[in-house]
Design an enzyme around this catalytic site. Structure first.
Site, PDB file in Angstrom:
ATOM      1  N   ALA A   1       0.876  -1.170   0.000  1.00  0.00           N
ATOM      2  CA  ALA A   1       0.000   0.000   0.000  1.00  0.00           C
ATOM      3  C   ALA A   1       0.909   1.213   0.000  1.00  0.00           C
ATOM      4  CB  ALA A   1      -0.914  -0.006   1.215  1.00  0.00           C
TER       5      ALA A   1
ATOM      6  N   CYS B   1      -5.384   0.759  -9.323  1.00  0.00           N
ATOM      7  CA  CYS B   1      -4.726   0.634  -8.021  1.00  0.00           C
ATOM      8  C   CYS B   1      -5.758   0.368  -6.925  1.00  0.00           C
ATOM      9  CB  CYS B   1      -3.954   1.911  -7.709  1.00  0.00           C
ATOM     10  SG  CYS B   1      -3.260   1.913  -6.054  1.00  0.00           S
TER      11      CYS B   1
ATOM     12  N   LYS C   1      -3.825  -0.162 -17.943  1.00  0.00           N
ATOM     13  CA  LYS C   1      -3.546  -1.195 -16.937  1.00  0.00           C
ATOM     14  C   LYS C   1      -4.816  -1.506 -16.154  1.00  0.00           C
ATOM     15  CE  LYS C   1      -0.150  -2.648 -13.538  1.00  0.00           C
ATOM     16  NZ  LYS C   1       1.154  -2.338 -12.942  1.00  0.00           N
TER      17      LYS C   1
ATOM     18  N   ASN D   1      -3.034  -5.345 -12.536  1.00  0.00           N
ATOM     19  CA  ASN D   1      -2.555  -4.673 -11.341  1.00  0.00           C
ATOM     20  C   ASN D   1      -2.657  -5.650 -10.180  1.00  0.00           C
ATOM     21  OD1 ASN D   1      -1.923  -2.625  -9.387  1.00  0.00           O
ATOM     22  ND2 ASN D   1      -2.776  -1.112 -10.793  1.00  0.00           N
TER      23      ASN D   1
ATOM     24  N   GLY E   1       2.881 -11.181  -6.520  1.00  0.00           N
ATOM     25  CA  GLY E   1       3.734 -12.358  -6.338  1.00  0.00           C
ATOM     26  C   GLY E   1       3.002 -13.649  -6.655  1.00  0.00           C
TER      27      GLY E   1
ATOM     28  N   GLY F   1       3.069 -12.093 -10.766  1.00  0.00           N
ATOM     29  CA  GLY F   1       3.686 -13.270 -10.167  1.00  0.00           C
ATOM     30  C   GLY F   1       4.778 -13.951 -10.977  1.00  0.00           C
TER      31      GLY F   1
ATOM     32  N   GLY G   1       7.829  -7.642 -11.389  1.00  0.00           N
ATOM     33  CA  GLY G   1       7.911  -6.663 -10.303  1.00  0.00           C
ATOM     34  C   GLY G   1       8.363  -7.303  -9.009  1.00  0.00           C
ATOM     35  N   THR G   2       7.437  -7.970  -8.340  1.00  0.00           N
ATOM     36  CA  THR G   2       7.724  -8.544  -7.023  1.00  0.00           C
ATOM     37  C   THR G   2       8.915  -9.499  -7.037  1.00  0.00           C
ATOM     38  OG1 THR G   2       5.386  -8.310  -6.501  1.00  0.00           O
ATOM     39  CG2 THR G   2       6.646  -9.784  -5.088  1.00  0.00           C
TER      40      THR G   2
END
Lengths: 307, 285
Positions: free
Chosen positions: A72, A130, A166, A193, A219, A246, A267-268
């Protein structure tokens, strides 16, 4: 066997390989974008910029759990004017740079787009999804087909750059949202997202760990959902898809291409495998392609769509 | 490494100076000098702090009063609970032999203000060294009883200097470097403190070709290398830092010049310190 071709095309942008730095991770500075490019990413996305600076939520903004991460961040960013200074001379980055923009409504988006003029972005990604920033994305209802159409139609008139939208996985029929974006003139879909929002509670403190209490899930937990979303979107629209959610290995990336993505966001996984994840995923894709007699990523895109 | 905050009871609070207190925890942590933890006050915020005390079954942090968060922390007493995540980040490059002495030779540790906190456990690990601590005034000096002041080598020597001359030499630690080098001929420099001071230490190290490391401070959010808030050019200070060596520092444009505010805006170090440190105006830490 001839060298396998890892290159791909996303909304007319040529990428040396299908890995893309997803928005929100590391995209705060040109220095970090350059580093991600050097680590092997085919393209990079900046951290989303809004019209005015946003301080973001208090810490903790990120928390890990056994199947991924919750965040967040709250769109902390210096605003589009400062952002334009940070992201000048983007040619230095060495790979295509995608601008990510957010807004509270069409008025914000128009003004933000105006500030992008003259910068070296290769494409613009409009984030309508988001799950943790009041006034923006999902919390402003921007993830419906109607709102998506309204915002994308306006942004479309503001730029000649390829336009990605997105989307949130938190909808019943993501194909319908993708169709709305396509009809409004989007050149591509970024899906997805973060999921949720979700929550993690520290039972000794007896309260949620994230200061905003809830955060978007990313993830491993997100991967099967992101895959299904991309699969659905591929069936619903003709424009290309940047599949995100993920992905941390070459196998995951290939899976996402087969679901219908033309490129894959990462990303993650920077957390679990470091900034080197981009190069690692590329060599894993290449290895698999060589072992399976696959010459080009083109053969993989949408390959899982059997009747 | 603790990835989510673990609630820990404050075991003891030590008043180190009028503005600095140490908070002690009875818990063993896998840790190397230079690393930091994130301290969470539920419902308020979470901030990075260097570990300043460390043993087999305990650790502690030293916190200077700066803003809203540190004010709240200073109000907390032994028996109260906070969340701890970490340790994170890079460590001082120590080559410790079996005798637990530094292999690289004699060290000079240069600390300024509360920067001493991140150097304290390093000082404990080093065998042959001289320490210079600088502060604004005598009462701001840290750990005076913990480290022997001006004893003979090769025990721990701590020289003091204050800007107002109220203790030790009048001036800043870097004024002493030339003389110290002539006297002690150290082989490595470690520093933490105001960035302007660390820039001077780097310049000195370059001039005399001495290996040097510094611990930097930036606004840290996720602490796990994802959010990009602590970006120093292409480096993430929470992963590749906070400790960087001279080879990295000399090419780092931001070192001594720029830092990022909470919203990510890159500003001059002066503006960053003003915005983050001025109590009661823009309380952040």
């Amino acid at each position: 066997m001839a060298e396998v071709d890892l290159s791909t095309e996303l909304c007319g942008i040529r990428l040396q390989n299908p890995t893309v730095l997803a928005s929100g991770i590391l995209g705060t500075s040109k220095g970090l974008l350059k580093r991600v490019a050097q680590a092997g990413a085919g393209a990079v996305t900046i951290k989303s910029l809004s019209l005015e600076p946003l301080p973001g939520h208090n810490n903790p903004i990120v928390i890990g759990f056994e199947a991924g991460m919750l965040n967040a961040v709250g769109y902390a960013n210096p605003g589009i004017k400062e952002g334009a200074k940070e992201f000048s001379n983007l040619k230095e980055v060495g790979v295509p740079v995608i601008a990510s923009v957010i807004g509270r409504g069409v008025g914000d988006f128009m003004k933000v787009m105006e500030e992008l003029w003259g910068l070296d972005f290769a494409a613009v990604e409009v984030s309508l999804s988001c799950p943790h920033t009041p006034g923006y994305g999902m919390l402003a209802g921007q993830n419906t087909p109607e709102a998506t159409k309204e915002i994308v139609s306006v942004v479309r008139k503001c730029t000649e750059l390829p336009l990605l939208v997105k989307l949130s996985p938190n909808v019943l029929e993501i194909g319908n949202v993708a169709m709305a974006a396509e009809e409004a003139g989007a050149d591509g879909i970024t899906a997805v997202n973060t999921l949720g929002p979700g929550m993690v509670i520290n039972i000794e403190a007896r309260q949620p760990i994230l200061d905003f209490k809830v955060g978007g899930v990313s993830g491993p937990a997100l991967r099967p959902i992101a895959l299904r979303c991309v699969y659905d979107i591929y069936k619903a629209v003709k424009i290309p898809i940047l599949g995100v959610g993920g992905i941390s290995t070459g196998r995951h990336a290939i899976e996402m291409l087969m679901a219908g993505a033309s490129a894959v966001g990462i990303g993650t996984a920077v957390y679990s495998r470091g900034v080197e994840v981009f190069g690692l995923v590329c060599s894993e894709i290449k290895e698999w392609m060589e072992a399976n007699g696959c010459a080009s990523t083109k053969e993989l895109i949408g390959a899982a769509h059997v009747s | 490494m603790l990835l989510e905050p673990i609630m820990m009871k404050i075991e003891e609070v030590i008043q180190e100076s009028p503005l600095a207190r140490s908070f002690m925890f009875r818990k063993g942590l896998e840790y190397q000098p230079g690393q930091f933890v994130m301290l969470w006050i539920p419902g308020l915020d979470e901030k990075p702090f260097s570990i300043s005390y460390h043993g087999k079954d305990f650790f502690g942090i030293t916190v200077a009063l700066k803003g809203k968060f540190t004010h709240r922390l200073h109000e907390m007493k032994a028996g109260e609970w906070v969340g701890i995540r970490g340790p994170f980040g890079s460590a001082f490059n120590l080559v410790v032999s079996e005798a637990n002495l530094l292999d690289v030779g004699r060290a000079c540790v240069v600390g300024g203000g509360v920067g001493m906190a991140s150097l304290a456990t390093l000082i404990e690990r080093l065998g042959d060294l001289v320490v210079v601590q600088g502060a604004r005034t005598a009462s701001d000096l840290l750990y005076r009883n913990r480290f022997k002041v001006a004893g003979p080598l090769p025990t721990k020597d701590m020289l003091l200097c204050t800007e107002d001359g109220s203790a030790g030499t009048k001036g800043v630690p870097t004024d002493l470097l030339e003389d110290l080098y002539r006297h002690y001929r150290f082989d490595v420099l470690y520093t933490c403190g105001p960035e302007a001071m660390m820039v001077k230490v780097l310049d000195f190290a370059m001039q005399y070709n001495i290996y040097m490391q510094a611990s930097l401070e930036r606004y840290i959010k996720c602490a796990v290398g994802l959010c990009g808030q602590c970006s120093c050019n292409g480096l993430r200070l929470c992963i590749e830092g906070p400790v960087l060596d001279c080879e990295k520092l000399r090419t780092l444009e931001d070192f001594g010049r720029y830092a990022r505010l909470r919203n990510g805006r890159r500003v001059s170090i002066e503006e960053y310190l003003g915005g983050n440190r001025r109590p009661n105006k823009h309380p952040s830490a």
